[in-house]
Design an enzyme around this catalytic site. Structure first.
Site, mmCIF file in Angstrom:
data_model
loop_
_atom_site.group_PDB
_atom_site.id
_atom_site.type_symbol
_atom_site.label_atom_id
_atom_site.label_comp_id
_atom_site.label_asym_id
_atom_site.label_seq_id
_atom_site.Cartn_x
_atom_site.Cartn_y
_atom_site.Cartn_z
ATOM 1 C CD GLU A 1 -2.854 -0.683 2.607
ATOM 2 O OE1 GLU A 1 -2.752 0.414 3.211
ATOM 3 O OE2 GLU A 1 -3.580 -1.603 3.006
ATOM 4 C CE LYS B 1 -10.226 2.314 4.942
ATOM 5 N NZ LYS B 1 -8.850 2.185 4.432
ATOM 6 C CD GLU C 1 -7.328 5.592 7.097
ATOM 7 O OE1 GLU C 1 -7.676 4.534 6.552
ATOM 8 O OE2 GLU C 1 -6.142 5.935 7.226
ATOM 9 C CD GLU D 1 -12.137 1.402 0.462
ATOM 10 O OE1 GLU D 1 -12.601 0.388 1.021
ATOM 11 O OE2 GLU D 1 -10.911 1.633 0.336
#
Length: 732
Positions: free
Chosen positions: A269, A326, A332, A323
């Site tokens: 990542e 999250k 995030e 997203e």
């Protein structure tokens, strides 16, 4: 972003994309992978993501689970997958049997169609304060790897885990990188695992965090790959012009400090958020575009780090989408390259395109051809094939290690009365063929079994014109046994296929059924005491192999409720049932025939097509959700459907009796069973039968040259309308 393209443009484009080759033929695929997270409630379906990934020229995806909808959607692509086992699975994965079960259920069914190259066991486990979780990590990885070895998949799929960069106690200068002292007792044996099995060491590295925490001390240009003086490592005199490369080499140095130079470091990542909370300095679309854009340029140049210039950096960018569910700070939820609607969050030249969603509705129906193409593509994927092929190979190798195969084998040994090692001899393994077998009869059966199974496995493929061969494959052997040797292969004039539904108890079709030239009955359903309802004539007994397996336990393999001279046609449910076929075939006075596997494949595709079609029409959900509603690995057509298909191939006219259900009727007329088997989709099969009758709809996967005979459906209770559709005369 303005968009004036109408719906017809997107339908045309979608149709074009769906009908080109399923393989991703790429002019120049990008060298980076991408993390496909799904902690959101507004993401596009996996089938649409396939087209986005293809338009981006990305060929590597990392998942955080083993989502069957995603793996199915990417079937027959050349996209390589890393799948994940979440931290919540680690305790169970320390049990080798549970690890193997997980692989058999969540990985194996997709391997024949989807490229899965790696399993990550846990994510950032050392970053937790859970001592038991940390202690479970390596045993879980070992169990998963051991299961891959047992299943013959270890050369195809590697095992690793992803770590937070925080496992390092020191990262500057890079050559002095070292792991935290409190983790050494866990990391040292973990490195031995990586070294032994040649699996990569994964790190989640985010220069953004370093800049956010110390913006006055960390140069923004240094973390964004922008021009800057760089930083000199005093031990090696190597110059680092960006933080990510320094982080990678610090991990290499920490690994080397523990005695390993043979382990590859990969970045599982890295990314930069386009938005953050007020205290998350640096989180902006401009910085995110700069970081990821410059990173992709370096990947394209196949750059290595200063300490490892000949090893191109191997990176999975985080993430594909924003997203919205999250937890944590705003950053995030804003690492995505794309918004869920397919709009780029910022432009870094990827040119990805997400087509508009096509929804089947009465107000805006999709192109019939386009919808059928999609259904056909999904229906052609049989995710149970990998398990079947593996099972076949084990059997051909004489491996009866599974409980089911061993139980069948022990029963078989008893039937043919060969000698084996005494029960007290514990030195011989029960998982393979005993070395002390002495009976010549056993060896004869064993060779016959292997030949039958091997021949069947070699022929298992799709062949649309197999229906034209059913007269030769099924009727000809029956005619020969009955002394009909004129060489002119004729179909039966009229055939009745008699199902076992309890609705037959409300009819008196016995005489009508017996008036047909041939009567096909299912799974040894009794006719005694039911003659007025179901007739008493039987020409062919059509069964699934579970029936013959039960018969094989009886003396003489007796399986003749309709008399010993009635031929039996069976389809194979499990490869191990060829053992029963081998023994029973030798004792039968009438032919015992196994359906051609090409015929099996055709039936499987047809029923899955109708199941997919009904699922979309009734639920309004996307095709990718079908697998969770109908267990893809266990889904199968019923005996009745294949018996009807057989009749279509060997009869000039076909009548169908006893197919349907009623809330007030038993599931089977001859038993007290009430519930249906969930591995079948009866309503989808009923829709198929109705299409055979009305002849207004083409039947998928059948050859255009095959002429369907007239079909009449008697006493079918429609499952939705709860009304009775009765045809009272035979066509003709």
């Amino acid at each position: 972003m303005a968009n004036n393209r109408g719906p017809s443009f997107f339908l045309t484009l979608l149709f074009h994309l769906l009908t080109i080759s399923a393989s991703f033929v790429q002019i120049s695929s990008l060298g980076f992978g991408i993390n496909y997270g799904q902690i959101a409630n507004n993401l596009p379906s996996p089938s649409r993501v396939v087209l986005l990934i293809k338009s981006m020229n990305v060929t590597r995806i990392k998942l955080y689970d083993a989502d069957p909808n995603v793996l199915l959607a990417f079937s027959n692509s050349n996209v390589q997958f890393v799948v994940g086992l979440g931290n919540e699975y680690l305790a169970n994965m320390t049990d080798p049997s549970k690890a193997q079960s997980w692989i058999q259920q969540h990985l194996q069914p997709y391997l024949s169609q989807t490229k899965i190259t790696c399993i990550t066991v846990g994510n950032e486990v050392f970053n937790t304060n859970d001592t038991q979780l940390i202690m479970n990590l390596l045993p879980a990885m070992q169990s998963v790897h051991g299961a891959l070895v047992n299943l013959g998949l270890d050369q195809q799929v590697t095992v690793t885990t992803a770590h937070s960069f925080n496992i390092l106690s020191n990262s500057y200068p890079p050559s002095s990188g070292s792991f935290r002292q409190d983790l050494l007792q866990y990391i040292q044996p973990l490195l031995a695992f990586h070294s032994q099995f040649n699996s990569p060491f994964l790190i989640n590295a985010y220069p953004f965090f370093a800049y956010k925490d110390n913006p006055s001390e960390v140069s923004l240009s240094y973390v964004l790959f922008e021009p800057n003086p760089g930083s000199i490592d005093p031990n090696t005199n190597l110059n680092y012009d960006n933080m990510l490369y320094a982080q990678i080499d610090a991990v290499y140095a920490a690994i080397k400090m523990l005695g390993h130079t043979d382990i590859e470091v990969r970045i599982s990542e890295t990314g930069w958020p386009s938005k953050g909370d007020t205290n998350e300095i640096g989180a902006s679309p401009e910085n995110a575009a700069t970081y990821n854009g410059n990173l992709l340029k370096r990947i394209e140049q196949k750059q290595g780090t200063p300490a490892n210039p000949s090893v191109p950096i191997d990176i999975y960018v985080f993430a594909l989408f924003n997203e919205n569910l999250k937890p944590g700070p705003a950053s995030e939820r804003n690492y995505g390259l794309y918004y869920p609607d397919g709009t780029p969050v910022y432009n870094i030249g990827l040119q990805g395109f997400l087509p508009e969603m096509v929804i089947a509705s009465s107000s805006n129906p999709p192109s019939l051809h386009g919808l059928n193409s999609t259904l056909l593509r999904h229906a052609a994927i049989q995710i149970a094939d990998h398990n079947l092929n593996h099972d076949i190979q084990k059997l051909l190798d004489g491996n009866f290690a599974s409980q089911l195969r061993l139980r069948t084998f022990i029963s078989w040994r008893r039937i043919i009365h060969h000698d084996v090692a005494s029960a007290g001899d514990r030195s011989s393994s029960r998982s393979t063929i005993p070395a002390t077998l002495r009976s010549p009869l056993f060896y004869r059966y064993w060779l016959d079994f292997r030949k039958a199974l091997n021949d069947w496995a070699r022929k298992k493929r799709f062949q649309a014109n197999i229906m034209d061969e059913l007269i030769r494959l099924v009727k000809a052997p029956i005619d020969k046994k009955n002394g009909i040797l004129d060489g002119n292969l004729r179909k039966y004039g009229s055939c009745a296929v008699v199902g076992n539904s309890g609705i037959l108890l409300k009819s008196d079709y016995g005489r009508l059924i017996d008036s047909h030239d041939a009567v096909i009955r299912l799974n040894n359903a009794r006719v005694n005491n039911f003659e007025n309802k179901v007739g008493k004539k039987t020409t062919i007994s059509f069964v699934n192999s579970n029936i013959v397996h039960l018969c094989a336990r009886r003396v003489g393999c007796y399986c003749h409720p309709y008399g010993p001279h009635i031929p039996i046609v069976m389809y194979i449910c499990q490869a191990v049932h060829f053992l029963d076929f081998t023994v029973c075939n030798a004792s039968h006075k009438a032919p015992l025939l196994v359906t051609d596997p090409r015929f099996d494949v055709l039936c499987a595709r047809i029923v899955k097509y109708y199941s997919l079609k009904r699922f979309v029409e009734e639920s309004g959900k996307i095709l990718d959700e079908w697998g969770s509603a109908h267990d893809g690995a266990l889904f199968h057509y019923s005996s009745g459907l294949q018996a009807v298909m057989l009749a279509l191939g060997i009869c000039d006219k076909v009548s169908i009796f006893g197919f349907g259900k009623s809330a007030s009727a038993k599931h089977h007329y001859h038993t007290n069973q009430k519930a249906e088997l969930h591995l079948h989709h009866y309503e989808a099969e009923y829709q198929f039968y109705r299409h055979l009758v009305d002849r207004h709809n083409p039947i998928p996967f059948l050859s255009d040259n095959f002429n369907l005979p007239p079909v009449v459906l008697y006493h079918l209770l429609l499952p939705i309308m709860f009304s009775i559709f009765i045809v009272t005369e035979i066509l003709g």
